[in-house]
Scaffold this motif. Structure first.
Motif, PDB file in Angstrom:
ATOM      1  N   ASN A  11      -1.769   1.580   7.952  1.00 38.15           N
ATOM      2  CA  ASN A  11      -1.893   0.118   8.602  1.00 38.15           C
ATOM      3  C   ASN A  11      -0.340  -0.676   8.364  1.00 38.15           C
ATOM      4  O   ASN A  11      -0.113  -1.380   8.947  1.00 38.15           O
ATOM      5  CB  ASN A  11      -2.714  -0.751   7.513  1.00 38.15           C
ATOM      6  N   PHE A  25      -3.938   4.359   3.238  1.00 36.32           N
ATOM      7  CA  PHE A  25      -4.223   3.080   3.922  1.00 36.32           C
ATOM      8  C   PHE A  25      -2.777   2.516   4.102  1.00 36.32           C
ATOM      9  O   PHE A  25      -2.883   1.869   5.301  1.00 36.32           O
ATOM     10  CB  PHE A  25      -4.850   2.115   2.945  1.00 36.32           C
ATOM     11  N   MET A  68      -4.252  -4.160  -1.318  1.00 35.68           N
ATOM     12  CA  MET A  68      -4.681  -4.590   0.105  1.00 35.68           C
ATOM     13  C   MET A  68      -4.529  -5.951   0.316  1.00 35.68           C
ATOM     14  O   MET A  68      -4.330  -6.509   1.294  1.00 35.68           O
ATOM     15  CB  MET A  68      -5.913  -4.068   0.392  1.00 35.68           C
ATOM     16  N   GLU A 113      -5.362   7.376  -2.195  1.00 38.71           N
ATOM     17  CA  GLU A 113      -6.245   6.504  -0.983  1.00 38.71           C
ATOM     18  C   GLU A 113      -5.593   5.478  -0.732  1.00 38.71           C
ATOM     19  O   GLU A 113      -5.550   5.082   0.543  1.00 38.71           O
ATOM     20  CB  GLU A 113      -7.719   6.203  -1.649  1.00 38.71           C
ATOM     21  N   THR A 114      -4.769   4.714  -1.634  1.00 41.85           N
ATOM     22  CA  THR A 114      -4.046   3.581  -1.332  1.00 41.85           C
ATOM     23  C   THR A 114      -2.617   3.780  -0.467  1.00 41.85           C
ATOM     24  O   THR A 114      -2.466   3.097   0.630  1.00 41.85           O
ATOM     25  CB  THR A 114      -3.495   2.946  -2.501  1.00 41.85           C
TER      26      THR A 114
END
Length: 218
Positions: free
Chosen positions: A72, A68, A40, A64-65
């Motif tokens: 985004n 994300f 991130m 989870e990454t």
């Protein structure tokens, strides 16, 4: 040049991947991270086209990454690095939009092929990974009976034209839009239009879902 970031909590794996990828002049590894949180921070400074993502990592795992990144930075392709015993993770990764799955012990040709395939808008699943995906799907509690689902799928399949069926068969073989256009003697743009119509008709959002959806039919 394809800009790429490697995310894996094991330094030896990152170094091995960098060594393999360095053999190809088209691949440029611009960064690495040991977990999702580090990635991130990296993405605030770097703009990779592709991320090679491990599933099991401390702090913030690959699932989870992936979620994300896709929420985004939707333009970045995420290819998951997996092993044989990660069925649940595989399914979740596909749900969140992973663009490919390759085994950690894959050779350089398969890794590079998966990167290029993802950038072409297609998805490359290792056959053994596909097996795991289908098994994970089949083990999920069914909302309706299998017979009813098959009937619904059959009705949707009937909406496809013969040409669209041809395109679907090539997609199931893991071919890119370019390869399909060459096989069917049409332009790549025409293939993209076919794919968009097929996804819309079958009510799926991407090629991964299409492959899973039609596994027992095509």
């Amino acid at each position: 040049m394809i800009d790429l970031v490697i995310v894996d909590d094991q330094e030896i794996v990152r170094e091995g991947l960098k060594m393999v990828l360095s053999l190809n002049e088209e691949i440029n590894c611009i960064g690495e991270a040991s977990n999702g949180k580090q990635l991130m921070e990296l993405l605030k400074k770097l703009s990779p086209q592709v991320i090679l993502m491990d599933i099991r990592m401390p702090v913030m795992d690959g699932i989870e990454t992936t979620k994300f990144v896709k929420e985004n930075y939707p333009g970045i392709k995420v290819i998951i690095l997996t092993t044989f015993n990660e069925d649940d993770y595989i399914f979740q990764g596909l749900k969140y939009g992973a663009d490919g799955y390759i085994l950690k012990d894959s050779g350089s040709k398969e890794i590079i092929n998966s990167i290029k395939t993802a950038l072409e808008g297609s998805i490359l699943l290792n056959p053994k990974v596909t097996e795991k995906v289908i098994k994970a799907l089949n083990s999920r509690p069914a909302e309706t009976s299998a017979q009813k689902k098959n009937q619904e799928k059959g009705k949707l399949l009937q909406t496809l034209t013969p040409r669209e069926i041809d395109v679907v068969k090539h997609i199931m073989d893991g071919k890119s839009n370019k390869a399909i256009s060459e096989a069917l003697f049409v332009t790549e743009g025409t293939v993209k239009n076919y794919v968009s119509k097929i996804l819309e008709k079958l009510q799926v959002t991407n090629r991964t879902e299409l492959v899973i959806y039609l596994q027992d039919f095509i």
